[in-house]
Design a protein around this motif. Sequence first.
Motif, PDB file in Angstrom:
ATOM      1  N   LYS A 221       0.843  -1.197   0.000  1.00 22.60           N
ATOM      2  CA  LYS A 221       0.000   0.000   0.000  1.00 22.60           C
ATOM      3  C   LYS A 221       0.875   1.242   0.000  1.00 22.60           C
ATOM      4  O   LYS A 221       1.805   1.369   0.802  1.00 22.60           O
ATOM      5  CB  LYS A 221      -0.905  -0.006   1.238  1.00 22.60           C
TER       6      LYS A 221
ATOM      7  N   SER B 165      -7.053  -1.731   5.086  1.00 27.88           N
ATOM      8  CA  SER B 165      -6.931  -2.431   3.812  1.00 27.88           C
ATOM      9  C   SER B 165      -7.747  -3.721   3.846  1.00 27.88           C
ATOM     10  O   SER B 165      -8.374  -4.094   2.858  1.00 27.88           O
ATOM     11  CB  SER B 165      -5.472  -2.768   3.516  1.00 27.88           C
TER      12      SER B 165
ATOM     13  N   GLY C 201     -11.326  -2.830   3.535  1.00 25.46           N
ATOM     14  CA  GLY C 201     -11.730  -2.296   2.237  1.00 25.46           C
ATOM     15  C   GLY C 201     -11.884  -0.795   2.234  1.00 25.46           C
ATOM     16  O   GLY C 201     -12.355  -0.213   1.266  1.00 25.46           O
TER      17      GLY C 201
ATOM     18  N   GLU D 162      -9.337   1.186   2.503  1.00 25.64           N
ATOM     19  CA  GLU D 162      -8.219   1.654   1.686  1.00 25.64           C
ATOM     20  C   GLU D 162      -8.070   0.681   0.523  1.00 25.64           C
ATOM     21  O   GLU D 162      -8.165  -0.529   0.708  1.00 25.64           O
ATOM     22  CB  GLU D 162      -6.897   1.660   2.480  1.00 25.64           C
ATOM     23  N   GLU D 163      -7.822   1.246  -0.651  1.00 28.56           N
ATOM     24  CA  GLU D 163      -7.559   0.377  -1.791  1.00 28.56           C
ATOM     25  C   GLU D 163      -6.107  -0.063  -1.725  1.00 28.56           C
ATOM     26  O   GLU D 163      -5.230   0.752  -1.464  1.00 28.56           O
ATOM     27  CB  GLU D 163      -7.798   1.158  -3.081  1.00 28.56           C
TER      28      GLU D 163
ATOM     29  N   ASP E 165      -2.512  -1.603  -3.318  1.00 25.25           N
ATOM     30  CA  ASP E 165      -1.820  -1.485  -4.599  1.00 25.25           C
ATOM     31  C   ASP E 165      -1.421  -2.845  -5.157  1.00 25.25           C
ATOM     32  O   ASP E 165      -1.415  -3.055  -6.363  1.00 25.25           O
ATOM     33  CB  ASP E 165      -0.580  -0.609  -4.437  1.00 25.25           C
TER      34      ASP E 165
ATOM     35  N   SER F 153     -10.299  -8.640  -1.943  1.00 20.16           N
ATOM     36  CA  SER F 153      -9.622  -7.350  -2.183  1.00 20.16           C
ATOM     37  C   SER F 153     -10.375  -6.441  -3.135  1.00 20.16           C
ATOM     38  O   SER F 153     -10.221  -5.228  -3.088  1.00 20.16           O
ATOM     39  CB  SER F 153      -8.220  -7.560  -2.727  1.00 20.16           C
ATOM     40  N   LYS F 154     -11.186  -7.030  -4.012  1.00 23.03           N
ATOM     41  CA  LYS F 154     -11.867  -6.198  -5.003  1.00 23.03           C
ATOM     42  C   LYS F 154     -13.296  -5.847  -4.581  1.00 23.03           C
ATOM     43  O   LYS F 154     -13.984  -5.113  -5.269  1.00 23.03           O
ATOM     44  CB  LYS F 154     -11.904  -6.917  -6.358  1.00 23.03           C
TER      45      LYS F 154
ATOM     46  N   PRO G   8     -16.367  -4.139  -2.393  1.00 22.45           N
ATOM     47  CA  PRO G   8     -16.573  -2.949  -1.560  1.00 22.45           C
ATOM     48  C   PRO G   8     -16.726  -3.380  -0.090  1.00 22.45           C
ATOM     49  O   PRO G   8     -17.097  -4.526   0.175  1.00 22.45           O
ATOM     50  CB  PRO G   8     -17.878  -2.361  -2.093  1.00 22.45           C
TER      51      PRO G   8
ATOM     52  N   ARG H 146     -17.959  -7.349   2.294  1.00 18.00           N
ATOM     53  CA  ARG H 146     -16.894  -8.214   2.797  1.00 18.00           C
ATOM     54  C   ARG H 146     -17.300  -8.992   4.037  1.00 18.00           C
ATOM     55  O   ARG H 146     -16.571  -9.862   4.484  1.00 18.00           O
ATOM     56  CB  ARG H 146     -15.652  -7.382   3.110  1.00 18.00           C
TER      57      ARG H 146
END
Lengths: 388, 311
Positions: A11, A48, A51, A53-54, A56, A68-69, A71, A75
Amino acid sequence: MAGVKIDGLEKKFGSLRVLKGIDLDIRDGEFVSFLGPSGCGKTTLLRSIAGLEEIDEGQVVLGGQPISKLPPAKRDIAMVFQNYALYPHMNVYKNLSFGLSLNGVPKAQIDERVQNAARILQITELLKRRPKQLSGGQRQRVAIGRAIVRDPKLFLLDEPLSNLDAGLRVTMRVELANLHKRLGVTMIYVTHDQVEAMTLSDRVVVLDQGKVAQFGTPLELFYAPRNLFVASFIGSPKMNFLDVSAKSSGEKELTVSAAGMSGEIKVALEGAAKDVVGPHTLGIRPDNIELVAQDEAHMNGQVLLVERLGTESQVHIKLENGQTFVAIARGTHPAATGDGVYLKFPAQHCHIFNGEGQAYPRELDAETRSLIDRQKSLHGAAQRGEEK
Amino acid sequence: MSGVQDRQYQRQKFVDKLTPYLFISPWILGFFFFTLGPLVFSFVMSFYDWPVVGEREFIGTQNYEVMLTQDPLFWDSLWVTIKFGLFFVPFNIILGLLLAVLLNQRVIGSGIFRTIFYLPSVISGVALVTIWAWIYSHEYGILNFLLGLAGIDGPNWLGDPNWALLAIVIASLWGLGGTMLILLTGLQSIPKELYEAAKMSGVPAWARLIFITIPMLSPMILFTFITSIIAAFQQLTIALLLTGGGPLESTYFFAMYIYDNAFKHFEMGYAAANSWVMFLIILALSMMVMKSSSAWVYYEGEMKKGGNKDA
Ligand SMILES: Nc1ncnc2c1ncn2[C@@H]1O[C@H](COP(=O)(O)OP(=O)(O)O)[C@@H](O)[C@H]1O
Ligand SMILES: [Mg+2]
């Protein structure tokens, strides 16, 4: 309920790399703490996972499903925020039910869940109050209640006790431990307080500048720290460190010596350490330093200060090389400022770190070994219902 | 303590007491001369027949009686102002809120947009009116030109009694940057964790706006509600310069009515009475809004009556 698997998580904020390749495997039902100094990335890692924080790079898997993808809402994770984040204009009941009512949960079921959470947290009498009318501890309960009513797969708690006063913190700590036992759900708990991490957790993740410094049971971190960072972070007062030179002196043994040290220390290791030579760091915890007679001592120094805590005395000692060591002696030890003292570093309590700060796993005595093993298996036992 | 020391001590004490008053004295003087003074003076005036030149004469409540019973212009202009307010107030708040919410998103260039939206609020009224006169012009105006491109035959905005008031509402809304700025400040003081907590429990965006943003913003909304009402009643510059009250007095605002009585007909006493009526109306409306606020405004420090206080 579900375990969490994190792979190669990276991140960045702008050009600032905050998380630098995090790999973790958290088991189903485990209570895991993220521990580290302020700014090391604990909150970012938690967010993270949530969710918020997006990320990297990398992957977060919850209960076998990559999330991870997704919203945050999808989750199935609940989060308790450090400052509670209660809706100030809603009463406690609304605070607990707000999310549910907007997700089409039937009214009767909402009421049942709210009442149930309120009963678990003993806040039934507070349901009609606004957050402003609650004490810090009560607000904390409501914040936790808001997570409970959702019955999520995973609980995330970001320094939930840090806004409470010391006494309440201890009480809530015990309650949190009980809550975890009762719900059996996987919990991740962020804290910078090692006492919280050590007492609550099945395992602790020690974070150092966005990297996992060590992931282990509390006693592992204390008795078998993997590196200088963990060794100096865990334990209070801190471990003492001394520059030494070390060389292999046997199949599984290092011999260390230092300027101003009389004699050598032979440290037994768990694994082979061949052809080791050169500058190293020796670490020894304050309570393992012995104040002895001159002829048994490794080093000598002068007492700078004695802090008397009753059960123990913390003796601050200035070594000949100018360094200050802290030794813990019995409460009635007669040392006084200005006294010359002689220090012994018992070999079985010495930690040796190489030039990169990595520890050589040392041989632990049977008692310590079995304690660590017991702690490792405790969690599994609790899962199988053997514990109480 | 010696006598000299004692005197010095007393003097110092006196100076210490005086200092704060000296600091606020410019404001106090300004308040007496420019606010309270004229206020009292106009109240006295409203009971006089007070031409600008010539004898003034005490006539009791006659100004008020005439206004309420014999002057249709009073009622007409009041009605125009109310119609204006019914459009202006809600749109000012709703559009201000929408803009504020948009600008509160963390997007690139939001600072520039913030400046652009606020710019009209600092442009002088006369310049603004000139721009709008050009926009609204029946034959050469850009608005009708654009409507023409879309195949619509635009109305004579300022010349048609059916459209003129609306045209002024739109021109007035041009200055909603102030409202927007107040609401934006409010938005930025809402802790972002509230939204994150809501997001995590699956609360959709529209519900976050309605159930979190608006209640948290309600004190600001109350404030802009009241200031918008006041602004609506004091609406003068734009109408005066854009339409002059016409056509057919469809934009003859209450403030313009007062203005005309004072500076066209030189009936200062009558105009003062008009002003006091306007003041009372604004006061009454504001009080009604304030009264209703306990039902919809959430105050941070508030403890609801009847709630348990043994926490
Ligand atoms: N939204 C953000 N933008 C930029 N930098 C951030 C942001 N959030 C955190 N950081 C930075 O990332 C680092 C880790 O922060 P954080 O995860 O909050 O640490 P911790 O919770 O361990 O104290 C810090 O250096 C912090 O300044
Ligand atoms: Mg943090």
